[in-house]
Design an enzyme around this catalytic site. Structure first.
Site, mmCIF file in Angstrom:
data_model
loop_
_atom_site.group_PDB
_atom_site.id
_atom_site.type_symbol
_atom_site.label_atom_id
_atom_site.label_comp_id
_atom_site.label_asym_id
_atom_site.label_seq_id
_atom_site.Cartn_x
_atom_site.Cartn_y
_atom_site.Cartn_z
ATOM 1 N N TYR A 34 0.833 -1.206 0.000
ATOM 2 C CA TYR A 34 0.000 0.000 0.000
ATOM 3 C C TYR A 34 0.860 1.245 0.000
ATOM 4 C CZ TYR A 34 0.830 1.041 4.964
ATOM 5 O OH TYR A 34 1.406 1.369 6.161
ATOM 6 N N ARG A 53 8.487 4.445 -4.499
ATOM 7 C CA ARG A 53 8.489 3.491 -3.382
ATOM 8 C C ARG A 53 7.524 2.339 -3.638
ATOM 9 N NH1 ARG A 53 7.382 5.774 2.497
ATOM 10 N NH2 ARG A 53 5.264 5.900 1.674
ATOM 11 N N LYS A 147 6.565 -1.618 1.940
ATOM 12 C CA LYS A 147 5.341 -1.075 2.569
ATOM 13 C C LYS A 147 4.216 -2.089 2.389
ATOM 14 C CE LYS A 147 3.075 3.423 3.177
ATOM 15 N NZ LYS A 147 3.203 3.478 4.630
ATOM 16 N N GLU A 179 11.839 3.528 14.296
ATOM 17 C CA GLU A 179 10.878 4.540 13.832
ATOM 18 C C GLU A 179 9.592 4.393 14.625
ATOM 19 O OE1 GLU A 179 9.747 3.778 9.726
ATOM 20 O OE2 GLU A 179 9.827 1.621 10.049
ATOM 21 N N LEU A 203 10.899 1.807 7.221
ATOM 22 C CA LEU A 203 10.308 2.196 5.950
ATOM 23 C C LEU A 203 11.041 3.460 5.495
ATOM 24 C CD1 LEU A 203 7.912 1.722 3.929
ATOM 25 C CD2 LEU A 203 6.829 3.650 5.103
HETATM 26 N N1 PDD Z 1 2.605 5.366 7.302
HETATM 27 N N2 PDD Z 1 7.253 4.416 9.002
HETATM 28 C C1 PDD Z 1 6.173 3.620 8.919
HETATM 29 C C2 PDD Z 1 6.214 2.272 9.567
HETATM 30 C C3 PDD Z 1 5.022 4.056 8.231
HETATM 31 O O1 PDD Z 1 3.942 3.255 8.139
HETATM 32 C C4 PDD Z 1 5.019 5.347 7.657
HETATM 33 C C5 PDD Z 1 3.833 5.851 6.886
HETATM 34 C C6 PDD Z 1 6.171 6.141 7.787
HETATM 35 C C7 PDD Z 1 6.268 7.497 7.172
HETATM 36 O O2 PDD Z 1 6.425 7.388 5.792
HETATM 37 P P1 PDD Z 1 5.864 8.504 4.811
HETATM 38 O O3 PDD Z 1 6.525 9.774 5.182
HETATM 39 O O4 PDD Z 1 6.266 8.035 3.482
HETATM 40 O O5 PDD Z 1 4.370 8.571 5.010
HETATM 41 C C8 PDD Z 1 7.275 5.639 8.450
HETATM 42 C C9 PDD Z 1 1.422 5.653 6.537
HETATM 43 C C10 PDD Z 1 1.085 7.095 6.475
HETATM 44 C C11 PDD Z 1 0.276 4.787 7.048
HETATM 45 O O6 PDD Z 1 0.545 3.632 7.307
HETATM 46 O O7 PDD Z 1 -0.853 5.244 7.125
#
Ligand code: PDD
Length: 276
Positions: A34, A53, A147, A179, A203
């Site tokens: 996703y 990504r 992801k 994270e 991620l």
């Molecule tokens: N989550 N780390 C994890 C484990 C994440 O699931 C996310 C994003 C991030 C931040 O990545 P980005 O800046 O690309 O959104 C870091 C999304 C928003 C979610 O699961 O809803």
């Protein structure tokens, strides 16, 4: 909108009518990928980075990149719902099969689902949100760079955070901070921005990537290196970055204030520059 239009496998239809098979591998095995994009004032932020990504994630698990224009569909959903600030969710699973069996058939057709959801307009003048967090062991697999839909450890940790009255759980592997459950984690120490290297333990966050680039543009030193929970607790600032979280300042971790327990100046600056 009560029953917004969504996209499923080539068709725009009301959310209430969007159905997939119970034999979909996304449902049975979490076999899918996703992405979440943020639309600000009707325009996507960092769309090319999200597509790159998605390609990486799909490639790593052996699902073909779909032959549809995900961004054009997303723009259409945003337009149909007349959304300004919104999040758009893309999900591609390996698809539905006739039986439940671990090894997929090569000709299985992926399931493609896209929806747009309203987000409260970002108040740039208000600055970054101030949030509290807890720390928890990182129980996820070894390919966090993908992801994938496999978010059970993330959900469990986020539920624990919520129970503790916190917005996020900051994960660590044997004391090394990785994270948040749905956010990247960055700290500031002596004017330097430090964050875990983009390897298979985290991620590769798009917000993280952009914050690094913005910091460098403004001559803030950036160091992609591991650090411990202890280092984090002694940091000048702790911040979260993510597509829907945007940039948030962590004021307390495990009930202990970070520095003076306020959102720090570099966090505030990065938030403003992010939207500039
Ligand atoms: N989550 N780390 C994890 C484990 C994440 O699931 C996310 C994003 C991030 C931040 O990545 P980005 O800046 O690309 O959104 C870091 C999304 C928003 C979610 O699961 O809803």
């Amino acid at each position: 909108m009560d029953d917004p239009t969504v996209y499923l496998n080539g068709t725009f239809l009301p959310l209430s009518q969007a159905k997939v098979s119970v034999l979909d591998r996304g449902f049975l095995f979490g076999d899918g990928i996703y992405e979440v994009l943020f639309y600000h004032r009707g325009k996507p932020i960092a769309a090319a980075d999200h597509i790159a990504r998605l390609k990486h994630s799909l490639n790593e698990v052996g699902i073909a990149y779909p032959d549809v224009d995900l961004l054009a569909i997303s723009n259409e959903l945003i337009a149909k719902q007349q959304l300004s600030d919104a999040k758009v969710y893309w999900q591609i699973t390996r698809g539905a099969e006739a039986v439940r069996y671990h090894v997929p058939k090569p000709d299985t057709k992926p399931t493609i689902f896209i929806m747009a959801e309203y987000e409260k307009p970002v108040d740039i003048d208000a600055g970054p949100a101030a949030v509290k967090a807890i720390t928890l062991p990182d129980l996820r697999w070894h390919r966090c760079d993908i992801k994938s839909l496999l978010l059970l450890p993330n959900c469990m940790a986020k539920m624990q955070a919520k129970q503790a009255g916190c917005a996020e759980a900051i994960l660590h592997r044997d004391g090394v901070v990785t994270e948040g459950t749905s956010t990247s984690l960055l700290i500031v120490k002596d004017g330097k921005l430090v964050t875990h290297p983009a390897n298979h333990w985290i991620l590769g966050g798009i917000t993280r990537l952009n914050l690094i680039a913005i910091a460098k543009e403004h001559d803030i030193d950036v160091c992609e290196a591991t650090f411990t929970v202890e280092d984090m607790m002694a940091a000048d600032e702790v911040m979260l970055g993510g597509t829907t979280t945007l940039v948030a300042g962590v004021t307390h971790v495990d009930n202990t204030p970070i520095n003076d327990g306020q959102v720090g100046p570099i966090t505030r600056q990065l938030f403003q520059w992010y939207f500039a």
